[in-house]
Design a protein around this motif. Structure first.
Motif, PDB file in Angstrom:
ATOM      1  N   GLY A  13     -12.029   3.965  -4.167  1.00 54.97           N
ATOM      2  CA  GLY A  13     -10.741   3.494  -3.637  1.00 54.97           C
ATOM      3  C   GLY A  13     -10.501   4.074  -2.249  1.00 54.97           C
ATOM      4  N   ARG A  14      -9.850   3.292  -1.374  1.00 55.41           N
ATOM      5  CA  ARG A  14      -9.607   3.752  -0.011  1.00 55.41           C
ATOM      6  C   ARG A  14      -8.113   3.843   0.221  1.00 55.41           C
ATOM      7  N   ALA A  15      -7.619   5.086   0.279  1.00 55.34           N
ATOM      8  CA  ALA A  15      -6.175   5.297   0.405  1.00 55.34           C
ATOM      9  C   ALA A  15      -5.604   4.558   1.624  1.00 55.34           C
ATOM     10  N   ASP A  16      -6.406   4.475   2.685  1.00 58.50           N
ATOM     11  CA  ASP A  16      -5.886   3.871   3.923  1.00 58.50           C
ATOM     12  C   ASP A  16      -6.294   2.404   4.077  1.00 58.50           C
ATOM     13  N   LEU A  17      -6.566   1.727   2.987  1.00 58.26           N
ATOM     14  CA  LEU A  17      -7.079   0.350   3.090  1.00 58.26           C
ATOM     15  C   LEU A  17      -6.048  -0.609   3.701  1.00 58.26           C
ATOM     16  N   GLY A  18      -4.753  -0.276   3.532  1.00 55.84           N
ATOM     17  CA  GLY A  18      -3.718  -1.163   4.074  1.00 55.84           C
ATOM     18  C   GLY A  18      -3.944  -1.446   5.549  1.00 55.84           C
ATOM     19  N   LYS A  19      -4.272  -0.363   6.296  1.00 55.25           N
ATOM     20  CA  LYS A  19      -4.481  -0.502   7.735  1.00 55.25           C
ATOM     21  C   LYS A  19      -5.660  -1.445   8.001  1.00 55.25           C
ATOM     22  N   GLU A  20      -6.728  -1.283   7.224  1.00 52.65           N
ATOM     23  CA  GLU A  20      -7.928  -2.087   7.449  1.00 52.65           C
ATOM     24  C   GLU A  20      -7.667  -3.562   7.126  1.00 52.65           C
ATOM     25  N   VAL A  21      -6.939  -3.804   6.034  1.00 46.63           N
ATOM     26  CA  VAL A  21      -6.632  -5.189   5.659  1.00 46.63           C
ATOM     27  C   VAL A  21      -5.775  -5.838   6.746  1.00 46.63           C
ATOM     28  N   ALA A  48       0.841  -1.194   0.000  1.00 58.13           N
ATOM     29  CA  ALA A  48       0.000   0.000   0.000  1.00 58.13           C
ATOM     30  C   ALA A  48       0.872   1.239   0.000  1.00 58.13           C
ATOM     31  N   SER A  49       0.425   2.233  -0.765  1.00 56.90           N
ATOM     32  CA  SER A  49       1.110   3.518  -0.796  1.00 56.90           C
ATOM     33  C   SER A  49       0.037   4.571  -0.542  1.00 56.90           C
ATOM     34  N   PRO A  50      -0.262   4.838   0.723  1.00 60.89           N
ATOM     35  CA  PRO A  50      -1.463   5.612   1.059  1.00 60.89           C
ATOM     36  C   PRO A  50      -1.480   7.045   0.527  1.00 60.89           C
ATOM     37  N   LEU A  51      -0.311   7.595   0.171  1.00 60.84           N
ATOM     38  CA  LEU A  51      -0.315   8.991  -0.284  1.00 60.84           C
ATOM     39  C   LEU A  51      -0.335   9.123  -1.800  1.00 60.84           C
ATOM     40  N   SER A  52      -0.387   8.001  -2.512  1.00 57.61           N
ATOM     41  CA  SER A  52      -0.415   8.129  -3.976  1.00 57.61           C
ATOM     42  C   SER A  52      -1.590   7.363  -4.563  1.00 57.61           C
ATOM     43  N   ALA A  53      -2.728   7.433  -3.879  1.00 59.73           N
ATOM     44  CA  ALA A  53      -3.920   6.727  -4.370  1.00 59.73           C
ATOM     45  C   ALA A  53      -4.437   7.393  -5.639  1.00 59.73           C
ATOM     46  N   THR A  54      -4.921   6.582  -6.571  1.00 61.91           N
ATOM     47  CA  THR A  54      -5.448   7.144  -7.819  1.00 61.91           C
ATOM     48  C   THR A  54      -6.916   6.789  -8.046  1.00 61.91           C
ATOM     49  N   ALA A  55      -7.530   6.075  -7.121  1.00 59.15           N
ATOM     50  CA  ALA A  55      -8.902   5.618  -7.385  1.00 59.15           C
ATOM     51  C   ALA A  55      -9.897   6.135  -6.350  1.00 59.15           C
ATOM     52  N   SER A  56      -9.554   7.224  -5.660  1.00 63.60           N
ATOM     53  CA  SER A  56     -10.463   7.724  -4.621  1.00 63.60           C
ATOM     54  C   SER A  56     -11.832   8.062  -5.192  1.00 63.60           C
ATOM     55  N   TYR A  57     -11.865   8.518  -6.454  1.00 66.35           N
ATOM     56  CA  TYR A  57     -13.156   8.887  -7.052  1.00 66.35           C
ATOM     57  C   TYR A  57     -14.026   7.673  -7.343  1.00 66.35           C
ATOM     58  N   ARG A  58     -13.414   6.514  -7.407  1.00 67.49           N
ATOM     59  CA  ARG A  58     -14.188   5.311  -7.736  1.00 67.49           C
ATOM     60  C   ARG A  58     -14.315   4.416  -6.498  1.00 67.49           C
TER      61      ARG A  58
END
Ligand code: SF4
Length: 1008
Positions: free
Chosen positions: A263-271, A251-261
């Motif tokens: 995507g969850r930038a912080d998903l790594g933590k949840e997984v 996971a690279s939480p600061l370079s998310a490209t799918a937030s509009y669709r």
């Protein structure tokens, strides 16, 4: 573990190593030893290319399946195995694409639109914007694992009727239980949760349901780029982990490209938390070989999270240009120079843009400048490709747009006409018979009179070709989609010519190649469409196909076979570039209003509030949500914050793709300003550019293309003397002779044109009255040559505008319309009026413009509250000066309480005027002269509502003209109108030079 790190820290490489290590360890029991998943198919294809073929082959043989794939594709495989891997298989479920979902929504709204009565106006129900809002909402609800009843409950509690109406659509689309394998439609948003449920129930139910296959889970699952996955991915991975699969993800939480669709930038933590695995940080960068490659990305990441290290390099220069054309020429020149002088292969360069709509324009410009582009391997809107749009418009004729359609067909690649010659033809035709004076007329004629053919042979042949295509289109409209397309394509007669050009290998061959690819994609798209229509029992004629494709909202992969082509420069969106790397990357689109985009998507459906509630519903269940949370207004501030964050993360991702250099390329002109991100990066000491005066960036445009023709032109210019001395002249002449001897035809004087006599020295339009529009007076008074060139260009381009020009022109028209209809309106009234038009007419205008428009009408509303006794709007006038007539309308003529009158001109352009310039402004002065006299005039107001910068006064005043000033003005205007007849149009170096389109050919400039 979840490996967390910025772009270029080796996360993907680590996964690939693990894949290689695990690939050989397949036990006889396991479905597969290892599975590598990515957020989308494109990334899976890229990763597959990085793995050794022998390993892939061995792994594929073991499992029988591709083991590098997108997460959705794996989820669908799980569902398919469950459905068909049994004694009596169920039919394989179909995964609905975004385009198919859009068609379904349109049909549902046509049949059941009353559900939305009182929530949205009728006209809005048919718009693509509205369907996109509903699709987004249904996707987010599906990903969160909620059904229609849950959505309805949330809507009721939160008092949001739109959610309740959407719940009815969601139920029709997905059924009462949207996560059952029996749901009417499986879409990309729910496929992972359905698969998770199948996995959970597999062991318990497989025997009872006679399922024969083995549980389709690997020993180890590797997941790349969690930041671009949705919450549904966490649910699926949790189900796999519970069944014993080892999870390793990045996971690279600061370079998310799918937030509009979703995507969850912080998903790594949840997984990590759901799967019970640790998080590990990677901090060493491996990708970058120069600070210039990643300082922009590093600075943006630092702005998003101050715990990341700040950049330490010197500021980099931003490329500033005065038009998009010049910007693309500069990029092409750099890439060509690097290729020919430093032997850098074309494919080591990429151009990354913010919006997919920019891609085709850039690709075409690169090809025109001799830069090979890579084959497009992305979903596309075929209607945006000129050759496809032209064919489709011939098959589906919109009578309201016939003039624009005629011009579009004629100037499209199918005919290739030049508007100047067409204009000359039409002028001659109208002189013979007034009813012959339109292009539409000639497209219905099979015969062109000899007198016109003799006078305009080239234009006549274009019109004949276009008329034949139009006739073929009419006959083909009711044929099947494929037959209809074929009939029109044959009528164009282009197949053979383009094939030969494409095979020639010349620069023009690349363009022909791209066009043929597009035509093949169109045919393939017709085949697929016919299959779908037949399966649904609907008629599938060419006209309906063309209409649907022209209105296509969602990009789709045509799946057509494309020509094999040598590697070239890639042009991609940020999301398409994610996970890739090149030596040199150009970032285009960092403009005010464009990036960060200030769009209003999700406003109707109150998506920020929905997101907050969906998160809570996932944690505690719908029934247990705290009512205070429902009441909390999370709307505006959250929306803005989330959006700016998402846009910044896109820039982190885009600016981290280069190994050697990332370059920011921008346009600064009268309409476009630098993005707030670029300004931020300047403040952080990462970017720099030249400025004059009031923070005005100075464009540095390329002088000439880096190609042989331009080199020859340069030598020709030197040979002619001018600023060059005799030695330089001789040297240039020798070089020309050498090139001509070497076979470069353009260097041979026998091919040169332009040596003839002048055709006329008569003044233009002698003996006829001249008509002038006040808006052009200012240009003509600054530089007559600029005005002359602009007048010719306006004629050439009648109806042919670049998209950006259409947007700003249409925005201006809309603002003026609102101002006209509510001359005393308050800011609230004007905003509401704007929204009424926006919903009915809004599809043509990019949503990012909406907020800008709201700001403009708010400024107008504030101004309109000034005390006046009466206001006349759009008041017409005619003013005779010399032998010219100035005619037009003033936006507002205000009658003040003291009996005087004041002229108001509303300006929606981005340029903020200088007060001194407004005082001298010729257009405003002409308005004063036409509408008032010295006694009753209160002067004029230049109301600049489009200039950026909130909180600034938009009002600039021109004082009342006294009697003497009026006399002088009459004389000035008479002289000006006389000068406009020429025949000499002299250039005057002035402020307008900065944004002048004609600098390259202006004799007043040394660099022309
Ligand atoms: S560059 Fe300047 S002088 Fe030349 S035509 Fe344009 S405005 Fe006139």
């Amino acid at each position: 573990a979840v490996l967390v790190g910025g772009p270029g820290t080796g996360k993907t490489r680590t996964l690939l190593r693990i894949f290689e290590d695990e690939a050989g360890k397949n036990g006889s029991e396991a479905w597969a030893s290892v599975l590598l998943l990515t957020p989308d198919r494109r990334r899976a294809t890229q990763l597959e290319k990085l793995l050794p073929a022998d390993i892939l082959g061995a792994v594929a043989k073991v499992g029988g399946h591709r083991l590098v794939r997108s997460i959705n594709s794996y989820a669908y495989l799980v569902i398919s195995e469950w459905m068909i891997g049994r004694k009596q298989p169920f039919p394989k479920p179909a995964l609905v694409s975004g385009a198919e979902e859009d068609v379904w929504l349109a049909q549902w709204l046509a049949d059941n639109g009353q559900v939305w009565d009182g929530i949205v106006p009728d006209a809005a129900k048919e718009t693509e914007w509205f369907r996109t809002e509903i699709r987004e909402l249904m996707s987010r609800v599906g990903e969160a694992g909620l059904n229609a009843e849950d959505l309805d409950s949330l809507g009721r509690w939160a008092g949001i009727p739109a959610w309740q109406a959407a719940a009815r659509m969601y139920e029709s689309f997905a059924g009462k239980d949207p996560f059952s394998v029996q749901t009417p439609h499986i879409d990309a948003a729910r496929v992972q949760i359905i698969a998770a449920r199948v996995l959970q129930e597999w062991q318990q139910k497989a025997e009872a349901e006679s399922v024969l296959g083995i549980l389709p889970i690997p020993t180890t699952v590797l997941v790349d780029d969690l930041q671009d996955c949705t919450v549904a991915t966490a649910v699926l991975l949790q189900a796999m982990a519970r069944l014993g699969t080892r999870v390793v993800a990045t996971a690279s939480p600061l370079s998310a490209t799918a937030s509009y669709r979703g995507g969850r930038a912080d998903l790594g933590k949840e997984v990590a938390s759901l799967c019970g695995i640790p998080m590990r940080n990677l901090t060493r960068y491996h990708r970058y070989r120069s600070d210039r490659a990643y300082s922009v990305s590093q600075a943006m990441a630092h702005a998003l999270d101050p715990r990341t290290p700040p950049p330490a390099s010197d500021p980099q220069r931003v490329g500033v240009f005065s038009s998009e054309g010049r910007l693309l020429l500069a990029i092409s020149n750099e890439i060509r120079r690097r290729h020919f002088l430093d032997e850098v292969p074309w494919h080591r360069n990429a151009i990354i843009v913010r919006h997919s709509g920019q891609i085709e324009t850039i690709r075409r410009a690169l090809v025109r400048h001799g830069v090979p582009v890579a084959a497009a391997e992305r979903p596309i809107k075929l209607s945006q490709i000129p050759v496809c749009a032209a064919i489709l418009r011939v098959l589906y004729v919109d009578e309201d747009d016939s003039a624009a359609n005629a011009l579009e067909l004629l100037t499209s690649p199918l005919v290739g006409a030049d508007t100047l010659r067409l204009y000359a033809f039409i002028r001659s035709a109208a002189a013979i018979d007034e009813s012959w004076g339109t292009l539409e007329y000639w497209l219905t004629q099979s015969h062109i009179p000899d007198e016109l053919t003799e006078e305009h042979p080239v234009a006549a042949s274009w019109l004949r070709s276009a008329a034949a295509i139009v006739a073929a289109g009419k006959a083909a409209a009711t044929m099947s989609a494929s037959d209809g397309l074929w009939a029109v394509w044959e009528a164009t007669g282009k197949a053979e010519a383009w094939r030969e050009t494409a095979l020639s290998g010349a620069d023009s061959g690349r363009e022909a190649d791209l066009r043929l690819d597009a035509v093949v994609a169109l045919f393939r798209s017709a085949d697929l469409w016919m299959q779908e229509e037949m399966a649904a029992g609907r008629a599938s004629d060419a006209q309906t196909f063309a209409k649907e494709l022209l209105g296509q909202v969602v990009e789709r992969d045509s799946l057509a076979v494309r020509g094999m082509r040598a590697p070239g420069v890639e042009v991609l969106t940020v999301a398409q570039a994610a996970g890739r790397e090149w030596d040199f990357v150009y970032i285009v689109g960092l403009q005010d209003g464009l990036w960060p985009a200030s769009g209003t998507s999700g406003i109707l459906m109150q998506m920020p509030k929905l997101r907050t509630l969906l998160d809570e519903a996932r944690n505690v269940g719908v029934g247990a949500i705290d009512p205070q949370l429902v009441a909390a207004d999370t709307q505006y501030a959250t929306e803005r914050r989330e959006q700016t964050r998402s846009e910044a993360m896109l820039l982190v991702s885009a600016a981290s793709r280069a190994r050697l250099e990332t370059k920011i390329m921008t346009v600064v002109d009268s309409e476009q300003a630098l993005s707030s991100f670029v300004m931020l990066l300047k403040r952080k000491g990462v970017l720099t550019w030249d400025e004059v005066g009031d923070n005005n960036p100075v464009p540095h445009d390329p002088k000439i293309p880096f190609d042989l023709e331009s080199f020859v032109a340069l030598l020709r210019q030197r040979t002619m003397g001018g600023q060059y001395d005799a030695d330089q002249q001789v040297e240039a002449a020798r070089a020309l002779a050498y090139l001509a001897d070497s076979g470069v035809q353009s260097a041979d004087p026998v091919t040169w044109i332009g040596a003839g006599e002048l055709s006329s020295r008569e003044p233009v339009g002698q003996g006829k009255p001249i008509g002038l529009s006040p808006s052009k007076l200012e240009t003509a008074s600054q530089c007559l040559l600029n005005w002359f060139f602009q007048s010719i260009q306006a004629r050439r381009q009648q109806g042919v505008f670049a998209p950006a020009e259409v947007d700003s022109a249409q925005l201006g028209t809309l603002i003026h319309r609102v101002a006209e209809e509510a001359p005393h309106g308050t800011p609230e009234q004007l905003r509401s009026l704007l929204d009424q038009y926006w919903e009915s007419d809004g599809t043509w205008l990019d949503k990012v413009q909406h907020e800008k428009a709201l700001h403009m009408v708010s400024l107008l509303g504030d101004y309109f509250q000034r005390p006046v006794t009466r206001v006349e709007v759009e008041k017409e006038f005619r003013l005779e000066v010399g032998d010219a007539t100035i005619y037009g309308r003033v936006d507002r003529l205000e009658h003040l309480e003291d009996g005087r009158m004041q002229v108001v001109d509303i300006k929606t352009g981005k340029t903020k005027p200088r007060p001194a310039d407004v005082e001298e402004n010729l257009q405003l002065a002409a308005y004063q002269l036409a509408m008032t006299d010295a006694e009753n005039s209160a002067g004029a107001v230049y109301l600049s509502v489009g200039a950026p910068g909130r909180g600034q006064n938009p009002e600039f005043r021109q004082p009342t003209l006294d009697v003497q000033q009026r006399e002088e003005l009459q004389n000035t205007l008479a002289d000006l109108s006389a000068n406009m007849r020429g025949p000499d149009y002299r250039p005057t170096v002035c402020d307008a030079c900065r944004y002048c389109d004609f600098r390259d050919v202006c004799p007043a400039r040394k660099d022309s």
